[in-house]
Scaffold this motif. Structure first.
Motif, PDB file in Angstrom:
ATOM      1  N   SER A 530       0.836  -1.208   0.000  1.00  0.00           N
ATOM      2  CA  SER A 530       0.000   0.000   0.000  1.00  0.00           C
ATOM      3  C   SER A 530       0.867   1.253   0.000  1.00  0.00           C
ATOM      4  CB  SER A 530      -0.920   0.000   1.221  1.00  0.00           C
ATOM      5  OG  SER A 530      -1.779  -1.118   1.196  1.00  0.00           O
ATOM      6  N   HIS A 531       1.919   1.250   0.812  1.00  0.00           N
ATOM      7  CA  HIS A 531       2.826   2.401   0.896  1.00  0.00           C
ATOM      8  C   HIS A 531       3.487   2.661  -0.452  1.00  0.00           C
ATOM      9  CE1 HIS A 531       6.600   4.530   1.863  1.00  0.00           C
ATOM     10  NE2 HIS A 531       5.923   5.055   2.868  1.00  0.00           N
ATOM     11  N   GLU A 532       3.962   1.622  -1.112  1.00  0.00           N
ATOM     12  CA  GLU A 532       4.623   1.778  -2.423  1.00  0.00           C
ATOM     13  C   GLU A 532       3.656   2.284  -3.473  1.00  0.00           C
ATOM     14  OE1 GLU A 532       7.930  -1.820  -1.947  1.00  0.00           O
ATOM     15  OE2 GLU A 532       5.926  -2.228  -2.742  1.00  0.00           O
ATOM     16  N   GLU A 533       2.417   1.815  -3.420  1.00  0.00           N
ATOM     17  CA  GLU A 533       1.428   2.230  -4.414  1.00  0.00           C
ATOM     18  C   GLU A 533       1.090   3.708  -4.256  1.00  0.00           C
ATOM     19  OE1 GLU A 533      -0.596   2.260  -7.623  1.00  0.00           O
ATOM     20  OE2 GLU A 533       0.294   0.370  -7.007  1.00  0.00           O
ATOM     21  N   ALA A 537       1.825   6.832  -6.868  1.00  0.00           N
ATOM     22  CA  ALA A 537       0.751   7.680  -7.378  1.00  0.00           C
ATOM     23  C   ALA A 537       0.995   9.155  -7.071  1.00  0.00           C
ATOM     24  CB  ALA A 537      -0.584   7.229  -6.787  1.00  0.00           C
ATOM     25  N   LEU A 538       1.379   9.464  -5.825  1.00  0.00           N
ATOM     26  CA  LEU A 538       1.630  10.861  -5.469  1.00  0.00           C
ATOM     27  C   LEU A 538       2.823  11.421  -6.233  1.00  0.00           C
ATOM     28  CD1 LEU A 538       1.010  10.909  -1.604  1.00  0.00           C
ATOM     29  CD2 LEU A 538      -0.549  11.550  -3.450  1.00  0.00           C
ATOM     30  N   SER A 539       3.818  10.588  -6.480  1.00  0.00           N
ATOM     31  CA  SER A 539       4.976  11.029  -7.260  1.00  0.00           C
ATOM     32  C   SER A 539       4.571  11.358  -8.684  1.00  0.00           C
ATOM     33  CB  SER A 539       6.051   9.945  -7.247  1.00  0.00           C
ATOM     34  OG  SER A 539       7.113  10.282  -8.107  1.00  0.00           O
ATOM     35  N   VAL A 540       3.734  10.501  -9.273  1.00  0.00           N
ATOM     36  CA  VAL A 540       3.256  10.755 -10.635  1.00  0.00           C
ATOM     37  C   VAL A 540       2.475  12.059 -10.687  1.00  0.00           C
ATOM     38  CG1 VAL A 540       1.643   9.959 -12.414  1.00  0.00           C
ATOM     39  CG2 VAL A 540       3.227   8.347 -11.370  1.00  0.00           C
ATOM     40  N   LEU A 541       1.573  12.250  -9.730  1.00  0.00           N
ATOM     41  CA  LEU A 541       0.766  13.473  -9.717  1.00  0.00           C
ATOM     42  C   LEU A 541       1.634  14.706  -9.502  1.00  0.00           C
ATOM     43  CD1 LEU A 541      -2.197  12.097  -7.595  1.00  0.00           C
ATOM     44  CD2 LEU A 541      -2.302  12.761 -10.000  1.00  0.00           C
ATOM     45  N   GLY A 542       2.658  14.579  -8.634  1.00  0.00           N
ATOM     46  CA  GLY A 542       3.559  15.710  -8.401  1.00  0.00           C
ATOM     47  C   GLY A 542       4.325  16.092  -9.645  1.00  0.00           C
ATOM     48  N   SER A 543       4.804  15.072 -10.385  1.00  0.00           N
ATOM     49  CA  SER A 543       5.581  15.377 -11.589  1.00  0.00           C
ATOM     50  C   SER A 543       4.689  15.913 -12.701  1.00  0.00           C
ATOM     51  CB  SER A 543       6.330  14.118 -12.064  1.00  0.00           C
ATOM     52  OG  SER A 543       5.422  13.088 -12.376  1.00  0.00           O
ATOM     53  N   ARG A 544       3.415  15.501 -12.719  1.00  0.00           N
ATOM     54  CA  ARG A 544       2.494  16.010 -13.741  1.00  0.00           C
ATOM     55  C   ARG A 544       2.206  17.498 -13.529  1.00  0.00           C
ATOM     56  NH1 ARG A 544      -2.271  11.432 -13.953  1.00  0.00           N
ATOM     57  NH2 ARG A 544      -1.095   9.811 -15.037  1.00  0.00           N
ATOM     58  N   LEU A 652       1.827   6.413   6.299  1.00  0.00           N
ATOM     59  CA  LEU A 652       1.234   7.342   5.337  1.00  0.00           C
ATOM     60  C   LEU A 652       1.570   8.779   5.714  1.00  0.00           C
ATOM     61  CD1 LEU A 652      -0.482   7.106   2.802  1.00  0.00           C
ATOM     62  CD2 LEU A 652      -2.524   7.373   4.206  1.00  0.00           C
ATOM     63  N   VAL A 653       1.531   9.066   6.999  1.00  0.00           N
ATOM     64  CA  VAL A 653       1.910  10.403   7.479  1.00  0.00           C
ATOM     65  C   VAL A 653       3.365  10.686   7.124  1.00  0.00           C
ATOM     66  CG1 VAL A 653       2.218  11.841   9.528  1.00  0.00           C
ATOM     67  CG2 VAL A 653       0.227  10.331   9.352  1.00  0.00           C
ATOM     68  N   GLN A 654       4.233   9.713   7.366  1.00  0.00           N
ATOM     69  CA  GLN A 654       5.656   9.873   7.073  1.00  0.00           C
ATOM     70  C   GLN A 654       5.889  10.090   5.579  1.00  0.00           C
ATOM     71  OE1 GLN A 654       8.097  10.227   9.194  1.00  0.00           O
ATOM     72  NE2 GLN A 654       9.572  10.489   7.535  1.00  0.00           N
ATOM     73  N   LEU A 655       5.152   9.356   4.732  1.00  0.00           N
ATOM     74  CA  LEU A 655       5.302   9.490   3.286  1.00  0.00           C
ATOM     75  C   LEU A 655       4.927  10.897   2.825  1.00  0.00           C
ATOM     76  CD1 LEU A 655       5.718   8.331   0.422  1.00  0.00           C
ATOM     77  CD2 LEU A 655       3.328   7.591   0.482  1.00  0.00           C
TER      78      LEU A 655
END
Length: 682
Positions: A530-533, A537-544, A652-655
């Motif tokens: 779950s953490h990796e997923e 996703a957040l990385s993809v959205l950030g780069s977009r 999730l908080v740490q991520l």
């Protein structure tokens, strides 16, 4: 200060203890490993008619594909957990070695049973290449960059979907079908050497209670059912002791599997997921989509090469409209869902168009034109693409954060199992009809000695030895046997259409609108925690979003009227303590003119003060920087929807905090050397 910027520039956090060149070399080797596994899903299809003609046994054609699919599907979750527990580098190297040994053995196989056994071994290694290559990316690059690099792995799947059939046909026609497997050897050896030399993964181990028994049982149940589907009515009669025995064994093993999974600490397929209505419906649809897609991919090249006499290479070209239709609508549906948040129309439309595509494929015969075939192939592929992309998003949206990883792998697991069944059942129908239709076509006709229905079914090359007057009826028998398969698949896809209508269109979380091609195009189940997923996703959205848009958004959210570059500079000073604008321009992709203008605004508003050439924050500036960072954290948390509730998990908080620090505190810097073209977006 110069030393501080320089240190960061040399190693911009690609991974602990590694420089950027080593990371890029390792990523290249991982891509080669992924290429091997992805290519072997499609490269074999156009070589299959030649393989079965050479080795004999058209009735075993489906098992060349099914053996690979079953083995890789069963092995995928094991590779993932073993990699967590014992280190991914060693496991990845082991997967490459297994894959290469199996590829060499496939290339020297002398009969179909040998080839099928070696393909299963190849699938075992291929499952490891798939899951570990993507997991290692998370070990060696920061969460901010993860989406960008994992996007390259998705591109590998898109590329191999197009190139696989072409390369398979090219090698078969100009070298030998054995080169479909031999080509893996030089690529794999390069990947193995590079991984050994440059990949250094930070030491971390996650203990798992690995569900070996559950994995064995689900693989055994599936194998028994696929054997029933592929051998019933052909090798053994439906009422024979062998078929009944296999069916009973499958039922008993399924009961044992359910018992074991209810008690397993980390079940391979958590049964609690089936209490979620959306997951159960998506599992059914995924199974049917895999069933239709891989069944057609396996038998359409056979139709083209045998019925139309098209060369293996050109048959790969003829398959492109289907692949392009799939990629086009898959990409389009993903983008539309991301923008609108509406998704239910896509599985309904996709399954309906897929059913229409199967009906059109059924209409094909030996006189069909190239344009007609291309159009029908495109329609079929477009239908599959509309539904495949959305299913993963739907199931991710329906589960809690804790179940995100297993739900994603569960949905893709059912697609993989469906693919195995599709290839086997398509093959069973084709084989059972072919010999009967050949017998009818040759009844009362004079045929050369040793060329009967059984021989023609086993080796299509014997058609050339028939008298010209007999060939049309034999080709028609082949044509009808293959295209009738598509007709039998229509009711199955109609079931998926009806099931799609019962899906409930809940509002999508922002974080699940970043689909990953590896989750939709791969035949293997995707295995990520779950953490990796969420990190992906957040990385993809950030780069977009792009840097300028990020800083515009957080500045507005924090309630300030600052230039985007001023917000960026404010956060940079907060990170480093002091910043010299000229040195910052030399070590980043932001022009000096933009940095100077931003610095002037910060000084004018009392957010920063200058000491010599350096800028440092005032108390008011520090307060503003903290609010900007909090605004970015809130914008990321917003994407997580109800996962970011009062009881949100610590990881999730740490991520979110880690991503906030990376996205707000340090834009990508470049190492010292020739200056690249500067980015004026900030």
């Amino acid at each position: 200060m110069a030393q501080e910027v320089s240190t960061q520039a040399v190693n911009p956090a690609p991974g602990e203890g590694q420089n950027r060149q080593a990371v890029l070399a390792a990523i290249g080797a991982l891509l080669l490993g992924m290429l091997l596994a992805a290519l072997d899903q499609t490269i074999v299809s156009t070589a299959l008619p030649t393989i079965v003609s050479d080795l004999g046994g058209m009735d075993h054609l489906s098992w060349v594909v099914t053996a690979y699919l079953l083995a890789s599907t069963a092995a995928t979750p094991l590779w993932g957990k073993l990699g967590d527990q014992y280190g991914r580098k060693k496991l990845f190297q082991a997967a490459i070695v297994i894959f290469l040994i199996a590829s060499a053995l496939c290339g020297v196989a002398q009969n179909m049973p040998q080839l099928i056994g070696f393909r299963a071994l190849q699938g075992l290694g291929g499952g490891g290449l798939m899951v570990l290559s993507m997991a290692i990316v998370g070990d060696i690059v920061s969460p901010r960059e993860r989406g960008r690099y994992q996007g390259l792995f998705g591109a590998v799947f898109g590329t191999t979907s197009v190139l696989g059939p072409l390369l398979g046909g090219f090698f078969t026609q100009h070298l030998s079908w054995r080169w479909v497997f031999y080509i893996n050897l030089p690529i794999g050896i390069v990947a193995l050497l590079v991984i050994a030399a440059v990949l250094h993964i930070p030491a971390s181990r996650t203990r798992h209670t690995i569900d070996y028994l559950g994995t064995f049982l689900i693989a055994s149940v599936t194998t028994c059912l696929v054997l029933v589907a592929s051998l019933g009515g052909i090798t053994w009669a439906w009422g024979s002791a062998q078929i009944i025995g296999l069916a009973v064994l499958a039922a008993v093993l399924l009961v044992v599997f359910v018992y074991v999974e209810q008690r397993a600490a980390e079940p391979v397929l958590p049964l609690k997921l089936f209490r979620i209505r959306t997951f159960t419906l998506v599992a059914v649809i995924s199974f049917i989509v895999g069933f239709a897609m891989f069944g057609a991919l396996t038998y359409l090249p056979t139709f083209l090469q045998i019925v139309h006499g098209i060369s293996p290479t050109i048959s790969g070209v003829h398959m492109l409209p289907m692949v392009l239709g799939l990629l086009l609508t898959s990409t389009l549906s993903g983008q539309l869902v991301s923008r609108t948040g509406r998704w239910k129309v896509f599985p309904i439309a996709g399954t309906a168009i897929t059913a229409v595509g199967l009906l059109l494929l059924h209409r094909l015969d030996e006189s069909s034109s190239t344009g007609e075939m291309s159009a029908y192939f495109f329609v079929f592929g477009a239908g599959l693409g509309l539904v495949m992309q959305v299913l993963v998003l739907v199931v991710q949206n329906a589960v809690s954060y804790e179940d995100l990883g297993v739900a994603t792998s569960g949905a893709t697991f059912f697609r993989s199992i469906g693919a195995s069944f599709g290839v086997a059942i398509f093959g069973s129908i084709f084989t059972s009809r072919l010999e009967d239709m050949l017998t009818d076509a040759l009844a009362g006709r004079s045929v050369p000695s040793g060329v009967g229905p059984g021989q023609l079914a086993a080796d299509p090359r014997l058609i050339a030895e028939l008298p010209p007057a007999l060939r049309p009826s034999v080709l028609h028998a082949y044509s009808s046997s293959i295209t009738d398969v598509f007709l039998y698949a229509v009711p199955v896809v109609v079931v998926a259409f009806l099931v799609s209508c019962f899906l409930k269109e809940d509002k999508l979380r922002g974080s699940v609108t970043a689909p990953d091609p590896t989750e939709t195009l791969a035949s293997n189940p995707v295995h990520r925690s779950s953490h990796e997923e969420v990190a992906r996703a957040l990385s993809v959205l950030g780069s977009r979003e792009g840097r300028r848009k990020i800083y515009e958004k957080i500045t507005e959210r924090a309630g300030y009227d600052l230039l985007p570059a001023a917000s960026w500079l404010l956060l940079r000073i907060r990170r480093h303590g002091i910043v010299e604008p000229a040195l910052l321009a030399d070590s980043t992709l932001v022009p000096l003119r933009v940095i100077t203008e931003a610095a002037r605004q910060l000084e004018e508003r009392g957010l920063a003060r200058r000491e010599g050439l350096d800028l440092m924050l005032t108390d008011r500036g520090m307060e503003t920087a903290v609010r900007l960072a909090k605004a970015r954290e809130d914008s990321l948390a917003e994407l997580l929807g109800d996962w970011w509730g009062p009881e949100r998990p610590t990881d999730l908080v740490q991520l979110v905090r880690e991503l906030t620090a990376e996205l707000c505190g340090s834009d990508q810097e470049r190492p010292n050397g020739p200056q690249p073209r500067r980015d004026h977006s900030a």
